[in-house]
Design a protein around this motif. Structure first.
Motif, PDB file in Angstrom:
ATOM      1  N   GLN A  61      53.263  41.642  38.957  1.00  0.00           N
ATOM      2  CA  GLN A  61      52.499  42.880  38.949  1.00  0.00           C
ATOM      3  C   GLN A  61      50.995  42.576  39.091  1.00  0.00           C
ATOM      4  O   GLN A  61      50.272  43.287  39.780  1.00  0.00           O
ATOM      5  CB  GLN A  61      52.753  43.617  37.630  1.00  0.00           C
ATOM      6  CG  GLN A  61      52.873  45.103  37.786  1.00  0.00           C
ATOM      7  CD  GLN A  61      53.363  45.764  36.507  1.00  0.00           C
ATOM      8  OE1 GLN A  61      54.241  45.240  35.821  1.00  0.00           O
ATOM      9  NE2 GLN A  61      52.807  46.911  36.200  1.00  0.00           N
ATOM     10  N   ASP A  62      50.556  41.521  38.421  1.00  0.00           N
ATOM     11  CA  ASP A  62      49.151  41.116  38.510  1.00  0.00           C
ATOM     12  C   ASP A  62      48.826  40.574  39.907  1.00  0.00           C
ATOM     13  O   ASP A  62      47.740  40.810  40.438  1.00  0.00           O
ATOM     14  CB  ASP A  62      48.823  40.055  37.450  1.00  0.00           C
ATOM     15  CG  ASP A  62      48.927  40.606  36.035  1.00  0.00           C
ATOM     16  OD1 ASP A  62      48.660  41.801  35.831  1.00  0.00           O
ATOM     17  OD2 ASP A  62      49.284  39.830  35.119  1.00  0.00           O
ATOM     18  N   HIS A  65      48.343  43.609  42.135  1.00  0.00           N
ATOM     19  CA  HIS A  65      47.069  44.290  41.859  1.00  0.00           C
ATOM     20  C   HIS A  65      45.909  43.489  42.423  1.00  0.00           C
ATOM     21  O   HIS A  65      45.049  44.017  43.128  1.00  0.00           O
ATOM     22  CB  HIS A  65      46.893  44.465  40.345  1.00  0.00           C
ATOM     23  CG  HIS A  65      45.545  45.013  39.954  1.00  0.00           C
ATOM     24  ND1 HIS A  65      45.353  46.329  39.608  1.00  0.00           N
ATOM     25  CD2 HIS A  65      44.327  44.421  39.885  1.00  0.00           C
ATOM     26  CE1 HIS A  65      44.064  46.528  39.347  1.00  0.00           C
ATOM     27  NE2 HIS A  65      43.422  45.384  39.497  1.00  0.00           N
ATOM     28  N   ARG A  66      45.905  42.207  42.107  1.00  0.00           N
ATOM     29  CA  ARG A  66      44.745  41.374  42.408  1.00  0.00           C
ATOM     30  C   ARG A  66      44.575  41.188  43.925  1.00  0.00           C
ATOM     31  O   ARG A  66      43.458  41.189  44.437  1.00  0.00           O
ATOM     32  CB  ARG A  66      44.919  40.022  41.711  1.00  0.00           C
ATOM     33  CG  ARG A  66      43.619  39.283  41.536  1.00  0.00           C
ATOM     34  CD  ARG A  66      43.769  38.066  40.631  1.00  0.00           C
ATOM     35  NE  ARG A  66      42.536  37.320  40.709  1.00  0.00           N
ATOM     36  CZ  ARG A  66      42.217  36.541  41.730  1.00  0.00           C
ATOM     37  NH1 ARG A  66      43.060  36.380  42.731  1.00  0.00           N
ATOM     38  NH2 ARG A  66      41.059  35.931  41.747  1.00  0.00           N
ATOM     39  N   ALA A  69      42.984  44.257  45.039  1.00  0.00           N
ATOM     40  CA  ALA A  69      41.667  44.461  44.419  1.00  0.00           C
ATOM     41  C   ALA A  69      40.583  43.638  45.116  1.00  0.00           C
ATOM     42  O   ALA A  69      39.480  44.131  45.350  1.00  0.00           O
ATOM     43  CB  ALA A  69      41.720  44.109  42.930  1.00  0.00           C
ATOM     44  N   GLY A 105      52.562  46.726  40.948  1.00  0.00           N
ATOM     45  CA  GLY A 105      51.135  46.412  40.753  1.00  0.00           C
ATOM     46  C   GLY A 105      50.305  46.796  41.968  1.00  0.00           C
ATOM     47  O   GLY A 105      49.215  47.363  41.848  1.00  0.00           O
ATOM     48  N   LEU A 106      50.848  46.502  43.147  1.00  0.00           N
ATOM     49  CA  LEU A 106      50.132  46.803  44.394  1.00  0.00           C
ATOM     50  C   LEU A 106      49.920  48.305  44.550  1.00  0.00           C
ATOM     51  O   LEU A 106      48.806  48.772  44.819  1.00  0.00           O
ATOM     52  CB  LEU A 106      50.939  46.255  45.579  1.00  0.00           C
ATOM     53  CG  LEU A 106      50.365  46.506  46.962  1.00  0.00           C
ATOM     54  CD1 LEU A 106      49.229  45.533  47.252  1.00  0.00           C
ATOM     55  CD2 LEU A 106      51.442  46.374  48.036  1.00  0.00           C
ATOM     56  N   LEU A 109      47.460  50.382  42.170  1.00  0.00           N
ATOM     57  CA  LEU A 109      46.050  50.332  42.578  1.00  0.00           C
ATOM     58  C   LEU A 109      45.842  51.086  43.894  1.00  0.00           C
ATOM     59  O   LEU A 109      44.853  51.808  44.062  1.00  0.00           O
ATOM     60  CB  LEU A 109      45.584  48.879  42.707  1.00  0.00           C
ATOM     61  CG  LEU A 109      44.098  48.698  43.019  1.00  0.00           C
ATOM     62  CD1 LEU A 109      43.220  49.235  41.894  1.00  0.00           C
ATOM     63  CD2 LEU A 109      43.767  47.226  43.262  1.00  0.00           C
ATOM     64  N   ARG A 189      43.231  41.369  36.664  1.00  0.00           N
ATOM     65  CA  ARG A 189      43.188  42.766  37.084  1.00  0.00           C
ATOM     66  C   ARG A 189      41.763  43.231  37.348  1.00  0.00           C
ATOM     67  O   ARG A 189      41.275  44.154  36.703  1.00  0.00           O
ATOM     68  CB  ARG A 189      43.821  43.638  35.992  1.00  0.00           C
ATOM     69  CG  ARG A 189      45.260  43.240  35.741  1.00  0.00           C
ATOM     70  CD  ARG A 189      46.078  44.444  35.445  1.00  0.00           C
ATOM     71  NE  ARG A 189      47.432  44.215  35.856  1.00  0.00           N
ATOM     72  CZ  ARG A 189      48.180  45.136  36.451  1.00  0.00           C
ATOM     73  NH1 ARG A 189      47.682  46.315  36.727  1.00  0.00           N
ATOM     74  NH2 ARG A 189      49.411  44.876  36.777  1.00  0.00           N
ATOM     75  N   GLU A 191      38.703  45.249  38.666  1.00  0.00           N
ATOM     76  CA  GLU A 191      38.569  46.647  39.084  1.00  0.00           C
ATOM     77  C   GLU A 191      37.588  46.722  40.248  1.00  0.00           C
ATOM     78  O   GLU A 191      36.385  46.552  40.051  1.00  0.00           O
ATOM     79  CB  GLU A 191      38.024  47.493  37.928  1.00  0.00           C
ATOM     80  CG  GLU A 191      39.086  47.997  36.966  1.00  0.00           C
ATOM     81  CD  GLU A 191      40.196  48.760  37.682  1.00  0.00           C
ATOM     82  OE1 GLU A 191      39.890  49.591  38.568  1.00  0.00           O
ATOM     83  OE2 GLU A 191      41.362  48.492  37.372  1.00  0.00           O
TER      84      GLU A 191
END
Ligand SMILES: [Mg+2]
Length: 320
Positions: A61-62, A65-66, A69, A105-106, A109, A189, A191
């Motif tokens: 999940q991270d 996201h990352r 991001a 996660g993707l 975001l 994560r 922002e």
């Protein structure tokens, strides 16, 4: 039975949020976009590799996201409004649990920024995620690295250094107290400062995002602008979480040289600095950490005392 490439795309990445500027999304040989009238298209692409850009075993999940991001951060640094992304995913195996978590996660975001997935590709190989993001920008209002001039104020958003401190704690398998949790999540994560970038379009004279470390990236901004900078280290935002886990010299080293913050570094003309006096812009803390100088080179001061910084390897500094 292993999932085919088509199965993976259909199951985890198919038919997502619609946008009026996406004429045709996933499903054909290519996507078709409508370029809104009066806008320019902005593109950025970044690749993250397991074991290089994030530690092996990072939760899926991270990773999702990352990977997005860091790309949105580049659009933020231009002052752009994100609109869509395409994804290239190299995976050692089609692990459905991993894919489900990665997609979660993707898209969490992506949905937060109304970004539509318009295409992708999956291959078998080491874990590597490449995302290309697109966005729109007003033709006369965008942010470049090259606009800083002597006398401009130098600003940074958020708290630089926390992501590098968090990565060090992840690598050390440090106990997860509150400070450590905060720092680790700043690495895992980040922002992307999209709203801040939009707000800065009419305020900042130059901007970039901090990915390689504050000083290393400031040098790039100064080189692009043909100027230098004086940084006052006592003006750097303090991190209670970093101070709880590291001594003062280490905190300073992370703040000045740690990468992966994905904060915005920007400059503001004296005439525009009044718009920033409140210290918060688009919901993000911004700190004035120095001044742009005519003399080239980046120098750090504590009060009037210059700090001597020693290079220790490619693009890194150590305090002497
Ligand atoms: Mg960048």
């Amino acid at each position: 039975m292993p999932l085919s490439e088509f199965d993976i795309i259909a199951k985890y990445f198919g038919s997502r949020s619609a946008r009026s500027d996406v004429s045709l999304g996933i499903g054909d040989d290519a996507a078709i976009l409508n370029v809104p009238a009066g806008r320019k298209l902005v593109l950025a692409m970044d690749t993250v590799v397991e074991g290089v850009h994030f530690p092996s075993g990072t939760p899926a999940q991270d990773v999702g996201h990352r990977a997005l991001a860091v790309n949105l951060s580049d659009l933020a640094a231009m002052g752009a409004e994100p609109s869509w992304m395409s994804l290239s995913l190299s995976l050692p195996e089609a692990d459905e649990t991993w894919l489900e978590q990665f997609a979660r996660g993707l898209f969490a975001l992506a949905d937060a920024h109304k970004v539509a997935l318009i295409g992708g590709d999956t291959v078998r190989g080491p874990l590597v995620v490449t995302i290309q993001v697109g966005g729109w920008i007003e033709p006369d209002h965008y942010l470049l690295r090259s606009g800083a001039r002597a006398g401009d104020g130098l600003y940074v958003s958020g708290v630089p250094g926390e992501a590098a401190a968090g990565l060090a704690l992840i690598r050390a398998h440090a106990a997860a107290d509150r400070s450590a949790q905060h720092l680790k999540s700043r690495f895992l994560r980040p922002e992307p400062r999209v709203a801040l970038g939009r707000a800065l379009r009419t305020i900042a004279s130059a901007a970039m995002d901090v990915s390689d470390g504050l000083l290393a990236d400031l040098e790039k901004l100064c080189a692009a602008s043909g100027c230098g900078a004086r940084v006052q280290v006592e003006a750097l935002p303090r991190s209670p979480a970093m101070q709880a886990r590291f001594d003062e010299p280490t905190c300073l080293r992370y703040a000045l040289t740690g990468g992966d913050d994905y904060e915005l570094l920007f400059t503001v003309t004296p005439a525009n600095e009044a718009a920033l006096h409140a210290g918060t812009l688009a919901g993000v803390e911004v700190a004035r950490i120095g001044t742009i100088t005519a003399e080239p080179g980046v120098r750090c001061f504590r009060g009037d005392q210059e700090l001597v910084l020693e290079r220790s390897g490619y693009d890194h500094f150590a305090l002497r």
